[in-house]
Design an enzyme around this catalytic site. Structure first.
Site, PDB file in Angstrom:
ATOM      1  N   TRP A 223       1.047  -0.190  10.258  1.00  0.00           N
ATOM      2  CA  TRP A 223       0.222  -0.505   8.912  1.00  0.00           C
ATOM      3  C   TRP A 223      -0.054   0.966   8.186  1.00  0.00           C
ATOM      4  CZ3 TRP A 223      -3.551  -5.103  10.467  1.00  0.00           C
ATOM      5  CH2 TRP A 223      -2.714  -5.998  10.567  1.00  0.00           C
TER       6      TRP A 223
ATOM      7  N   ASP B 269       0.662  -1.186  -0.008  1.00  0.00           N
ATOM      8  CA  ASP B 269       0.146   0.152  -0.105  1.00  0.00           C
ATOM      9  C   ASP B 269       0.797   1.164   0.148  1.00  0.00           C
ATOM     10  OD1 ASP B 269      -1.418  -2.356   1.237  1.00  0.00           O
ATOM     11  OD2 ASP B 269      -2.212  -1.132   2.547  1.00  0.00           O
TER      12      ASP B 269
ATOM     13  N   ARG C 135      -9.113   0.481  10.773  1.00  0.00           N
ATOM     14  CA  ARG C 135      -7.677   0.709  10.243  1.00  0.00           C
ATOM     15  C   ARG C 135      -7.697   1.578   9.016  1.00  0.00           C
ATOM     16  NH1 ARG C 135      -8.589  -4.840   9.161  1.00  0.00           N
ATOM     17  NH2 ARG C 135      -8.663  -5.419   7.064  1.00  0.00           N
TER      18      ARG C 135
HETATM   19  N1  DQQ Z   1      -2.738  -3.233   4.366  1.00  0.00           N
HETATM   20  C1  DQQ Z   1      -3.966  -3.168   4.217  1.00  0.00           C
HETATM   21  C2  DQQ Z   1      -4.433  -2.259   5.087  1.00  0.00           C
HETATM   22  C3  DQQ Z   1      -3.659  -2.388   6.142  1.00  0.00           C
HETATM   23  C4  DQQ Z   1      -2.259  -2.712   5.577  1.00  0.00           C
HETATM   24  C5  DQQ Z   1      -4.477  -3.062   2.733  1.00  0.00           C
HETATM   25  C6  DQQ Z   1      -1.370  -3.829   6.376  1.00  0.00           C
HETATM   26  O1  DQQ Z   1      -5.720  -2.443   5.414  1.00  0.00           O
HETATM   27  O2  DQQ Z   1      -3.234  -1.300   6.986  1.00  0.00           O
HETATM   28  O3  DQQ Z   1      -3.814  -3.737   1.731  1.00  0.00           O
HETATM   29  O4  DQQ Z   1      -0.383  -4.028   5.584  1.00  0.00           O
END
Ligand code: DQQ
Length: 600
Positions: free
Chosen positions: A148, A89, A212
């Site tokens: 994250w 991400d 999140r």
């Molecule tokens: N990747 C997810 C998110 C999270 C992160 C989406 C964790 O929701 O915060 O790809 O690597």
């Protein structure tokens, strides 16, 4: 500065590097890394401050068809068969003191997900990048299981606030605050985590693993800030809204920004304004009569980024889609191919909103481990509201990518007969920027009887399935015998009522002779308004194909793994598999430079 101390070829490796004449890895050792690289030479020393063996200048070609102008980790190296890394991400993009910053979910220890920290890269132009030292590692109880996804907010006084999700020692998802250690450092190398973290824990009624990815904040008319955070309740995807004055204390608003039953967990929610009147992007806090708002959610269940255009009511904090039939999660997608966990930011230097998206690998994990790196970021895209349709956004590669254009070839009004393939004489087909316009025979459009047979790119037989008015388009990354090819094409369906529906698709079913790679057929309908010609733009970068139809109304990213259509053997063809119409095509095709060799 770096000095190459020595190179050797590992003939026993499993991947090839054309030019070496044999399969193997080229290993190099460099010395004298790091130092005082200034931001204005970003791109010159991309691997700044990495470990001593990660010399990349040659190694980035050390696996099949490795892309050359997309952002990925440059340490694509296997040393003694042990090292690998992956990015995911995009996080916290921002423009600061003359440089663009992109952070990203990063596993320094493997080409698969895990051990997540924040990688950090900077650029002067969003195309040439330099990787900086890791910005944040998992070193506190509140993020020990992963640093994250999160977002940056640049405050009016120039301060930078970073909010991110931490996975705690008990795997609870909490929100944490971080800020640059030294605001006078244009590289923003060092980050400090707030001593009072976490600043937010899951509220009552929310599962501890469903909370999140905080967004960039926007300001309210009362001078407060709001953020939204994705979650779910049962199978309903939701976006919680918090208000804060200082980014330390928060109040949960009663209403949700939005909720859509059946969509599951919302990850990486994005929320931003687009202008109905102007040609530029809008800062996240802008609101008013000429403004619409976009909500995007990355659906954890399907790994698809959906968006919808709607209206935001600042007093209630609630957003409503313009057309409930195309609400978030079952209407429009940013991209009908491989594109996830995306995030926009407002680029105050060029007054535009820029979208980043993560392109995952679609081969086997084993192959990623072997090649030593995984995943890329798409070419950043500007986002504008589509004033002509009034119902979607337009995504278009940032104009800086055009700096990579080299020599071009033009083909005017080429006729492509029913059922034919026409070779396009370009010097190489592996790094291209293609603009193509197509005209369908008007007489055929009228003559054909319509039917109510439904067409769907993904459920069709791809470019091989023939209809009266399609498919037609381009075969990219094709070898000379067409055993490997990735068709990008239009398909026009005429309904029984005489109305035309245009589809824009990509067919990966013959993109590689390898067997362990994704061979899906992607696509959707694309609006074509009266008087408009069919138009597509395609960026080809060895093993990524990013395609944009009708000025960016519909986009498809394909991650493909050609084994024959590589480097000088990659060719380009026009094709017309329609049974009832000839096609006239006009194209301009640029060879593209690799991002790393441009030091401007
Ligand atoms: N990747 C997810 C998110 C999270 C992160 C989406 C964790 O929701 O915060 O790809 O690597």
């Amino acid at each position: 500065m770096w000095v190459v101390a020595g190179c050797w070829i590992d003939i026993g490796g499993s991947l090839g590097w054309p030019g070496l004449g044999s399969k193997g890895w080229l290993h190099c050792i460099r010395l004298g890394l790091g130092g005082d690289v200034q931001p204005d030479v970003a791109g010159e020393d991309r691997a700044y401050n990495q470990a001593a063996w990660d010399f990349v200048f040659l190694l980035e070609n050390a696996d099949f068809a490795s892309p050359n102008f997309h952002l990925r980790l440059w340490i694509g190296i296997v040393l003694m068969g042990e090292s690998a890394s992956s990015l995911k991400d995009p996080n916290g993009p921002l423009f600061y003191k003359g440089s663009y910053h992109l952070f990203y979910q990063y596993n320094p220890d493997g080409a698969v997900w895990g051990n997540i920290v924040w990688g950090h890269a900077i650029s002067r132009d969003l195309i040439h990048w330099r990787h900086l030292p890791i910005a944040m590692v998992a070193d506190h109880w509140y993020d020990i299981n992963g640093v994250w996804t999160g977002s940056a907010t640049v405050l009016p006084d120039g301060q930078v606030v970073m909010l991110y999700t931490g996975s705690t020692n008990e795997s609870v998802q909490v929100q944490n605050l971080a800020y640059p250690a030294n605001l006078s450092d244009p590289l923003l190398v060092d980050w400090v985590k707030y001593s009072g973290n976490p600043v937010l824990v899951p509220p009552s009624g929310i599962h501890f693993k469903d909370f999140r990815d905080p967004t960039t904040a926007w300001s309210t008319s009362e001078g407060k800030w709001r953020i939204t955070i994705g979650s779910k309740v049962n199978k309903t995807g939701i976006s919680l809204v918090y208000e804060t004055k200082d980014f330390i204390r928060y109040e949960l608003l009663d209403g949700l920004l939005h909720a859509v039953p059946g969509t599951g967990m919302w990850e990486c929610v994005d929320f931003y304004p687009v202008s109905k009147l102007e040609e530029n992007g809008l800062d996240t806090s802008v609101d008013g009569p000429g403004v619409k708002h976009v909500v995007k959610a990355s659906l954890d269940d399907t790994k698809i980024d959906y968006y919808a255009v709607g209206t935001y009511d600042g007093s209630s904090g609630i957003w409503t889609p313009d057309d409930p039939k195309v609400d978030v999660g079952f209407g429009l997608r940013y991209d009908y191919g491989t594109f996830y966990a995306s995030k926009t930011f407002y680029d105050q230097k060029r007054m535009r909103r820029v979208l980043w998206g993560w392109i995952k690998e679609t081969d086997s994990e084993n192959a990623d481990v072997k090649k030593g790196w995984a995943s890329l970021q798409g070419i950043p895209r500007t986002i504008l509201f589509d004033k002509k349709t009034g119902s979607n956004i337009l995504q278009w590669p940032i104009e800086e990518v055009e700096k990579l254009r080299l020599n071009s070839d033009e083909f005017n009004e080429l006729e492509v007969k029913v059922g034919s393939v026409v070779s396009l004489d370009v010097s190489s087909g592996s790094q291209l920027d293609i603009m193509a316009e197509f005209e369908v025979d008007k007489e055929a459009l009228e003559r054909i009887n319509g039917t109510d047979v439904e067409y769907k790119c993904s459920a069709s037989g791809g470019a091989a399935e023939r209809g009266a008015l399609g498919p037609f388009g381009l075969l990219v990354l094709a070898d000379k015998n067409l055993t490997e090819q990735t068709p990008v094409y239009f398909y026009i369906a005429k309904g029984a009522d005489g109305n035309l529906k245009t589809f824009f698709c990509t067919d990966q079913s013959r993109s590689s002779e390898a067997t362990d790679v994704d061979k899906s057929i992607y696509g959707s309908t694309v609006p074509v308004l009266k008087g408009e010609r069919l138009h597509m733009r395609i960026l080809v970068d060895h093993s990524i194909v990013e395609s944009f139809a009708q000025g960016g109304r519909s986009c498809i990213t394909s991650r493909v793994y050609p084994t024959k259509a590589i480097y000088g053997d990659a060719r380009l063809f026009l094709f017309n598999n329609a049974t009832e119409t000839k096609i006239t095509a006009s194209l301009k095709i640029w060879q593209m430079s690799s991002a790393y060799i441009d030091h401007s």
